[in-house]
Design an enzyme around this catalytic site. Sequence first.
Site, PDB file in Angstrom:
ATOM      1  N   ARG A  78      23.778  10.438  48.746  1.00  0.00           N
ATOM      2  CA  ARG A  78      23.951   9.542  49.953  1.00  0.00           C
ATOM      3  C   ARG A  78      22.322   9.735  50.479  1.00  0.00           C
ATOM      4  NH1 ARG A  78      26.285   5.117  51.144  1.00  0.00           N
ATOM      5  NH2 ARG A  78      28.334   6.104  50.835  1.00  0.00           N
ATOM      6  N   GLN A 102      31.943   1.756  41.607  1.00  0.00           N
ATOM      7  CA  GLN A 102      31.010   0.844  42.675  1.00  0.00           C
ATOM      8  C   GLN A 102      29.570   1.357  42.090  1.00  0.00           C
ATOM      9  OE1 GLN A 102      31.622   0.042  46.744  1.00  0.00           O
ATOM     10  NE2 GLN A 102      29.870   1.210  47.206  1.00  0.00           N
ATOM     11  N   ARG A 107      23.774   6.068  38.730  1.00  0.00           N
ATOM     12  CA  ARG A 107      23.234   7.270  39.645  1.00  0.00           C
ATOM     13  C   ARG A 107      24.432   8.425  39.530  1.00  0.00           C
ATOM     14  NH1 ARG A 107      26.095   4.985  45.324  1.00  0.00           N
ATOM     15  NH2 ARG A 107      28.381   4.721  44.237  1.00  0.00           N
ATOM     16  N   HIS A 189      18.328   1.407  45.565  1.00  0.00           N
ATOM     17  CA  HIS A 189      18.989   1.566  46.899  1.00  0.00           C
ATOM     18  C   HIS A 189      18.044   2.577  47.777  1.00  0.00           C
ATOM     19  CE1 HIS A 189      22.194   1.684  49.738  1.00  0.00           C
ATOM     20  NE2 HIS A 189      23.107   1.500  48.952  1.00  0.00           N
ATOM     21  N   ASP A 233      24.550  -6.211  56.057  1.00  0.00           N
ATOM     22  CA  ASP A 233      24.709  -6.066  54.772  1.00  0.00           C
ATOM     23  C   ASP A 233      24.397  -7.404  54.237  1.00  0.00           C
ATOM     24  OD1 ASP A 233      24.964  -5.210  52.165  1.00  0.00           O
ATOM     25  OD2 ASP A 233      27.283  -4.481  52.373  1.00  0.00           O
ATOM     26  N   GLU A 294      16.395  -2.688  49.837  1.00  0.00           N
ATOM     27  CA  GLU A 294      16.712  -2.596  48.447  1.00  0.00           C
ATOM     28  C   GLU A 294      16.327  -3.650  47.461  1.00  0.00           C
ATOM     29  OE1 GLU A 294      20.830  -1.667  48.566  1.00  0.00           O
ATOM     30  OE2 GLU A 294      20.738  -1.054  50.748  1.00  0.00           O
TER      31      GLU A 294
END
Length: 319
Positions: A78, A102, A107, A189, A233, A294
């Site tokens: 995170r 997701q 990652r 991201h 978002d 991003e």
Amino acid sequence: MVERANKPKTLVSTPGFAPQATVTFSEDNSRVRAELPTGESVEVLLHGATVISWKDAAGDEKLWLSDAAKLDGSKAVRGGIPLVFPVFGTAPDHEQTKTLPQHGFARTSRWEFLGKSTSEDSFSLSSASVKLDFGLSSAAAGLDPLARERWPYAFNLIYSVTLTRDSLSTGLVVTNDGEKPFDCQVLFHTYLRVKDINEVAIAGLASTPYVDKVSPAASAPHDDPLAIAAETDRVYTPASASAAVTVSESGEPKFRITRDNLSDVVVWNPWTDKAAGMADFEPKDGFRQMLCIEPGSVSGWQVLEQGDAFEGAQTITLA
């Protein structure tokens, strides 16, 4: 032995050559750190090839990393710059990626460090740079086992992280090494660190169409600058793929983000309620010190046939 009066002295260093960047590994070989001779540094966790730190010469951190981020390989990190591939979010209606977790598996897989390269101009500190390369493939031992089971395609990824005195670049090359075509999405991201989100303004997205994942009815293009005052978002698709996005704070430019072959820009901040619901987001008011800008290719799919390659990159420059 006769001592000569004009005996040449031992050279301490090669004359004319500037000091070079250094690259070191952590004791447990879980991360790689590169530092320029002028003090700028970048640190990359091999889990996810996630950039977890980027500091300027004064030691000021430019990326936001959660205090509760898992850096032991147990889950995605995170903060920093997690790498999204081969799907952005979830895609329950897309046959190839509907069962993937997701943001895919890049990652959450352990990447291989492939090596470093430095700037060709060895005589100037002002142009010093270092590039770190990382690899992940369908045959790699570090690939998330879930990915191998649910995404049975032959692929090769080369991820490059380049540090200069005033910028950080990340670039990904995706190659289809198999006979079966596959679809993919790519995104960096990036969690940028700011002092106060209430003082932040984002320029470069004026009159740009976007998809609002929080309030779909409010997806009308807007004028610059964009301010963040609630959960945000959005997936923007600027008309020009080369258009820069600038982040200012208290009226002063802070970051300039440019894209190479990436059509979209996601703007994200979880704000109060969303941050409170994420176990690995600490402190809970940390959303006030971060902003995600991003760059990616996520509004559609890149379709790669056998032997095809897709390449995309971002550069974040300190303004």
